[in-house]
Design a protein around this motif. Structure first.
Motif, PDB file in Angstrom:
ATOM      1  N   ARG A   1      -2.687  -6.120  -0.513  1.00  0.00           N
ATOM      2  CA  ARG A   1      -2.752  -4.682  -0.226  1.00  0.00           C
ATOM      3  C   ARG A   1      -4.064  -4.384   0.497  1.00  0.00           C
ATOM      4  O   ARG A   1      -5.134  -4.744   0.023  1.00  0.00           O
ATOM      5  CB  ARG A   1      -2.680  -3.882  -1.536  1.00  0.00           C
ATOM      6  CG  ARG A   1      -1.262  -3.842  -2.133  1.00  0.00           C
ATOM      7  CD  ARG A   1      -1.271  -3.339  -3.561  1.00  0.00           C
ATOM      8  NE  ARG A   1      -1.742  -1.966  -3.707  1.00  0.00           N
ATOM      9  CZ  ARG A   1      -0.967  -0.889  -3.577  1.00  0.00           C
ATOM     10  NH1 ARG A   1       0.302  -1.013  -3.303  1.00  0.00           N
ATOM     11  NH2 ARG A   1      -1.481   0.313  -3.742  1.00  0.00           N
TER      12      ARG A   1
ATOM     13  N   GLU B   1       0.896  -5.071   2.493  1.00  0.00           N
ATOM     14  CA  GLU B   1       1.117  -3.645   2.231  1.00  0.00           C
ATOM     15  C   GLU B   1      -0.139  -2.895   2.661  1.00  0.00           C
ATOM     16  O   GLU B   1      -1.225  -3.161   2.158  1.00  0.00           O
ATOM     17  CB  GLU B   1       1.423  -3.417   0.754  1.00  0.00           C
ATOM     18  CG  GLU B   1       2.770  -4.009   0.390  1.00  0.00           C
ATOM     19  CD  GLU B   1       3.169  -3.881  -1.072  1.00  0.00           C
ATOM     20  OE1 GLU B   1       4.292  -4.254  -1.401  1.00  0.00           O
ATOM     21  OE2 GLU B   1       2.337  -3.409  -1.876  1.00  0.00           O
ATOM     22  N   VAL B   2       0.046  -1.984   3.583  1.00  0.00           N
ATOM     23  CA  VAL B   2      -1.087  -1.283   4.168  1.00  0.00           C
ATOM     24  C   VAL B   2      -1.084   0.160   3.682  1.00  0.00           C
ATOM     25  O   VAL B   2      -0.100   0.878   3.853  1.00  0.00           O
ATOM     26  CB  VAL B   2      -0.994  -1.291   5.709  1.00  0.00           C
ATOM     27  CG1 VAL B   2      -2.178  -0.544   6.310  1.00  0.00           C
ATOM     28  CG2 VAL B   2      -0.939  -2.721   6.231  1.00  0.00           C
ATOM     29  N   ILE B   3      -2.163   0.558   3.052  1.00  0.00           N
ATOM     30  CA  ILE B   3      -2.306   1.960   2.672  1.00  0.00           C
ATOM     31  C   ILE B   3      -3.076   2.629   3.796  1.00  0.00           C
ATOM     32  O   ILE B   3      -4.229   2.305   4.061  1.00  0.00           O
ATOM     33  CB  ILE B   3      -3.028   2.121   1.318  1.00  0.00           C
ATOM     34  CG1 ILE B   3      -2.136   1.608   0.185  1.00  0.00           C
ATOM     35  CG2 ILE B   3      -3.313   3.607   1.045  1.00  0.00           C
ATOM     36  CD1 ILE B   3      -2.308   0.184  -0.144  1.00  0.00           C
ATOM     37  N   TYR B   4      -2.388   3.528   4.465  1.00  0.00           N
ATOM     38  CA  TYR B   4      -2.952   4.142   5.653  1.00  0.00           C
ATOM     39  C   TYR B   4      -3.372   5.575   5.310  1.00  0.00           C
ATOM     40  O   TYR B   4      -2.569   6.346   4.804  1.00  0.00           O
ATOM     41  CB  TYR B   4      -1.908   4.132   6.783  1.00  0.00           C
ATOM     42  CG  TYR B   4      -2.501   4.607   8.051  1.00  0.00           C
ATOM     43  CD1 TYR B   4      -3.427   3.818   8.721  1.00  0.00           C
ATOM     44  CD2 TYR B   4      -2.218   5.869   8.557  1.00  0.00           C
ATOM     45  CE1 TYR B   4      -4.042   4.264   9.860  1.00  0.00           C
ATOM     46  CE2 TYR B   4      -2.826   6.316   9.697  1.00  0.00           C
ATOM     47  CZ  TYR B   4      -3.734   5.506  10.348  1.00  0.00           C
ATOM     48  OH  TYR B   4      -4.361   5.966  11.461  1.00  0.00           O
TER      49      TYR B   4
ATOM     50  N   GLN C   1      -8.180   3.897  -6.329  1.00  0.00           N
ATOM     51  CA  GLN C   1      -6.876   4.282  -6.878  1.00  0.00           C
ATOM     52  C   GLN C   1      -5.791   3.290  -6.464  1.00  0.00           C
ATOM     53  O   GLN C   1      -4.889   2.977  -7.234  1.00  0.00           O
ATOM     54  CB  GLN C   1      -6.505   5.690  -6.413  1.00  0.00           C
ATOM     55  CG  GLN C   1      -7.435   6.755  -6.967  1.00  0.00           C
ATOM     56  CD  GLN C   1      -7.127   8.139  -6.435  1.00  0.00           C
ATOM     57  OE1 GLN C   1      -6.311   8.316  -5.525  1.00  0.00           O
ATOM     58  NE2 GLN C   1      -7.785   9.144  -6.996  1.00  0.00           N
ATOM     59  N   GLU C   2      -5.886   2.804  -5.239  1.00  0.00           N
ATOM     60  CA  GLU C   2      -4.850   1.908  -4.731  1.00  0.00           C
ATOM     61  C   GLU C   2      -5.114   0.454  -5.121  1.00  0.00           C
ATOM     62  O   GLU C   2      -4.275  -0.404  -4.872  1.00  0.00           O
ATOM     63  CB  GLU C   2      -4.756   2.032  -3.206  1.00  0.00           C
ATOM     64  CG  GLU C   2      -4.416   3.447  -2.699  1.00  0.00           C
ATOM     65  CD  GLU C   2      -2.978   3.848  -2.981  1.00  0.00           C
ATOM     66  OE1 GLU C   2      -2.202   2.996  -3.458  1.00  0.00           O
ATOM     67  OE2 GLU C   2      -2.628   5.020  -2.725  1.00  0.00           O
TER      68      GLU C   2
ATOM     69  N   LEU D   1       2.131   2.292   3.974  1.00  0.00           N
ATOM     70  CA  LEU D   1       2.263   3.375   3.009  1.00  0.00           C
ATOM     71  C   LEU D   1       1.370   4.520   3.488  1.00  0.00           C
ATOM     72  O   LEU D   1       0.150   4.447   3.386  1.00  0.00           O
ATOM     73  CB  LEU D   1       1.856   2.885   1.619  1.00  0.00           C
ATOM     74  CG  LEU D   1       2.493   1.543   1.199  1.00  0.00           C
ATOM     75  CD1 LEU D   1       1.913   1.049  -0.112  1.00  0.00           C
ATOM     76  CD2 LEU D   1       4.001   1.680   1.082  1.00  0.00           C
TER      77      LEU D   1
ATOM     78  N   ILE E   1      -3.838   9.265  -7.166  1.00  0.00           N
ATOM     79  CA  ILE E   1      -2.729   8.997  -6.241  1.00  0.00           C
ATOM     80  C   ILE E   1      -2.541   7.499  -6.086  1.00  0.00           C
ATOM     81  O   ILE E   1      -3.481   6.768  -5.831  1.00  0.00           O
ATOM     82  CB  ILE E   1      -3.003   9.581  -4.837  1.00  0.00           C
ATOM     83  CG1 ILE E   1      -3.406  11.049  -4.923  1.00  0.00           C
ATOM     84  CG2 ILE E   1      -1.780   9.406  -3.940  1.00  0.00           C
ATOM     85  CD1 ILE E   1      -3.954  11.605  -3.607  1.00  0.00           C
ATOM     86  N   ARG E   2      -1.326   7.047  -6.207  1.00  0.00           N
ATOM     87  CA  ARG E   2      -1.037   5.636  -6.005  1.00  0.00           C
ATOM     88  C   ARG E   2       0.176   5.495  -5.085  1.00  0.00           C
ATOM     89  O   ARG E   2       1.207   6.126  -5.308  1.00  0.00           O
ATOM     90  CB  ARG E   2      -0.740   4.974  -7.348  1.00  0.00           C
ATOM     91  CG  ARG E   2      -0.465   3.491  -7.260  1.00  0.00           C
ATOM     92  CD  ARG E   2      -1.688   2.718  -6.800  1.00  0.00           C
ATOM     93  NE  ARG E   2      -1.417   1.290  -6.894  1.00  0.00           N
ATOM     94  CZ  ARG E   2      -2.168   0.444  -7.592  1.00  0.00           C
ATOM     95  NH1 ARG E   2      -3.247   0.861  -8.233  1.00  0.00           N
ATOM     96  NH2 ARG E   2      -1.843  -0.833  -7.642  1.00  0.00           N
ATOM     97  N   SER E   3       0.036   4.652  -4.066  1.00  0.00           N
ATOM     98  CA  SER E   3       1.146   4.368  -3.148  1.00  0.00           C
ATOM     99  C   SER E   3       1.812   3.074  -3.576  1.00  0.00           C
ATOM    100  O   SER E   3       1.132   2.136  -3.968  1.00  0.00           O
ATOM    101  CB  SER E   3       0.629   4.197  -1.717  1.00  0.00           C
ATOM    102  OG  SER E   3      -0.257   5.237  -1.380  1.00  0.00           O
TER     103      SER E   3
END
Ligand SMILES: Nc1nc2c(ncn2[C@@H]2O[C@H](COP(=O)(O)OP(=O)(O)OP(=O)(O)O)[C@@H](O)[C@H]2O)c(=O)[nH]1
Ligand SMILES: [Mg+2]
Lengths: 135, 350
Positions: free
Chosen positions: A6, A34-37, A53-54, B96, B113-115
């Motif tokens: 991630r 998995e990319v959190i953008y 958080q991520e 995400l 917040i969690r994706s």
């Protein structure tokens, strides 16, 4: 379920476009990550909060504004304060060579200039994470 | 302090790490969930579903802001968000991007917040999503907003997870609503027509209302669609959608400006109160827990049976099935009976 890499892709600073960041985000996705953008105009606080958080494995910063020498140290400091000092940080953008050297000294895992091939970015992320996220 | 205790005491990094372990199905996550389960069951879980681009994330941003305001004499709710996006079936990766619309929420320690990507799950909602919600619940969040794209199976899965399902539609979806939306409308407890700044709101509202009225013709079964699903599939969701006594409100919102949000939050809170006062909160929860337990038992029994089966014997039995010399019904009985006759069952929940 298998572990996926991630990565947070963020765009700190006030400059206006995120084309480069989006290209990198898609390339990482195509490499199975998995990319959190998080989009444009992120403050260092917002970036570190999102990373926490991520629970991302790595953080990619796209900086075109020239403010990398103030933004990056601040982000590294906040990561440490939040017990996230072990997450590799990559910086992409227009970074003069001497700045790139300084950034790496501060602990940045990789600096990528404008022409960098996405393959190179992907393998750098993978390399930085080998061993770190087994299991 | 161990990670679970830290999580229970509000350590956000402990929650974040636990969510990753749950998502990856690690062996530690199993035992952590044993503890977390006992602390969960208090949060109001709200599913926010609807077509791609209908404004779900923008709306979640607004809803979270509104829930963070004091409610009368009650203090603000603590809000967790689980934003589910699809995994690319070709690469296994995902972008995400829901956080892009939620930047107003940063810096608030009462928000998390969690994706999450759907990963391998066919249905769309990540299998781990329910357990991740349990962890957020145990961490003390009062409201948990779960954003999912409403396609196919996900819409059914969200009813298993959420107490309240908010369906987000847009104006100008009027003509084809009757053809395709009957199923998804059935699961909605609250509907909002977002992007109400665009033309066609009235027609859309009328069309939605018509389908809803059609669905509620047979309220005793909770609507014909659920009834059908229950018969068809043991694992079908409980009939939580539009139960008798709850009138599904259709609201208009403009998520980009915040217009209509306070009414929407009020409707969501009213649904919560309705569930509590009617006893449905408790009975739905019992049904849900029992269904989860039973599907777990089914799975474990099957896996145990399969592991004891001699592969050659099984292949021979399957051949008889493939050549249609025995019916599946008969063969199932035969295989189960021979298993029970020959071996002492020894079952391990692993
Ligand atoms: N005009 C108008 N645009 C809106 C409204 N709400 C959201 N949008 C816009 O619609 C687009 C999609 O919004 P999102 O919140 O990302 O929608 P979503 O349903 O979460 O999208 P996915 O997660 O991709 O399925 C964005 O450009 C929003 O700014 C609204 O009420 N009016
Ligand atoms: Mg979204």
């Amino acid at each position: 379920m298998e572990k996926k890499i991630r990565v947070l892709v963020a765009k700190p600073g006030l400059d206006g476009h995120d084309r480069g960041a989006k290209i990198v985000a898609r390339a990482l996705r195509d490499a199975g990550m998995e990319v959190i953008y998080t989009g444009l105009r992120q403050t260092p606080e917002m970036i570190v909060e999102a990373a926490l958080q991520e629970d991302v494995d790595a953080i990619g910063l796209s900086i075109l504004s020239g403010a990398h020498m103030t933004l990056v140290p601040r982000i590294l400091e906040l990561l440490k304060l939040n017990r996230l000092g072990d997450r590799p940080v990559f910086v992409g953008g227009i970074i003069p060579d001497e700045d790139a050297i300084a950034l790496k000294k501060m602990g940045v895992a990789g600096v990528f200039g404008p022409g960098t091939k996405t393959e190179e970015i992907i393998s750098s992320v993978r390399l930085a994470l080998t061993g770190a996220i087994e299991g | 302090m161990n990670q679970v205790d830290a999580l229970l005491q509000g350590d956000r990094l402990a929650l974040a790490r636990t969510l990753s372990q749950i998502e990856n199905g690690t062996s530690e996550s199993r035992s952590m969930l044993d503890v977390l389960f006992q602390h969960a069951g208090k949060a109001h879980i709200i599913g926010v579903t609807g077509p791609t681009g209908s404004g779900k994330s923008t709306l979640v941003n607004q809803l979270a802001l509104a829930f963070r305001q004091p409610n009368g004499t009650n203090p603000p709710s603590r809000v967790a968000i689980l934003a589910v996006d699809p995994t690319s079936p070709f690469t296994g990766g995902a972008v995400l991007g829901d956080r892009v619309r939620m930047r107003d929420l940063s810096g608030d320690p009462g928000i998390f917040i969690r994706s999450v990507a759907t990963r391998g799950t066919l249905g769309g909602l990540s299998m781990a999503a329910a357990e991740m919600v349990t962890a957020m619940d145990a961490a003390g969040f009062d409201v948990i907003l779960v954003e999912t794209v409403g396609v196919g199976q996900t819409e059914m899965e969200i009813t298993r997870l959420a107490h309240t399902v908010l369906l987000v539609e847009n104006p100008g979806m009027g003509d084809d609503i009757q053809a395709i939306k009957a199923g998804i409308l059935e699961i909605a407890n609250v509907i909002c027509i977002n992007k109400a700044d665009r033309p066609g709101v009235e027609q859309t509202e009328r069309a939605l209302r018509e389908v809803l009225d059609m669905n509620s013709v047979n309220p005793s079964t909770g609507g014909s669609f659920h009834h059908f699903m229950e018969d068809e599939n043991q694992d079908a969701p409980p009939p939580t959608g539009s139960p008798a006594g709850w009138q599904v409100p259709i609201l208009q919102t403009i998520a980009t400006t915040g217009e209509g949000i306070s009414q929407l939050v009020q409707s969501l809170r009213e649904h919560y109160t309705y569930l509590q006062n009617s006893g449905q909160w408790k009975s739905n929860e019992s049904k849900r827990l029992r269904r989860n337990l039973e599907s777990l038992i089914r799975e474990v029994l099957f896996q145990t049976w399969l592991s004891r089966m001699n592969p050659q014997e099984y292949d021979q039995a399957l051949d008889r099935l493939f050549t249609r010399s025995v019916s599946p019904f008969h063969l199932a009985e035969e295989l189960i009976a021979s298993d029970f006759a020959s071996k002492t069952p020894s079952i391990h929940l692993k």
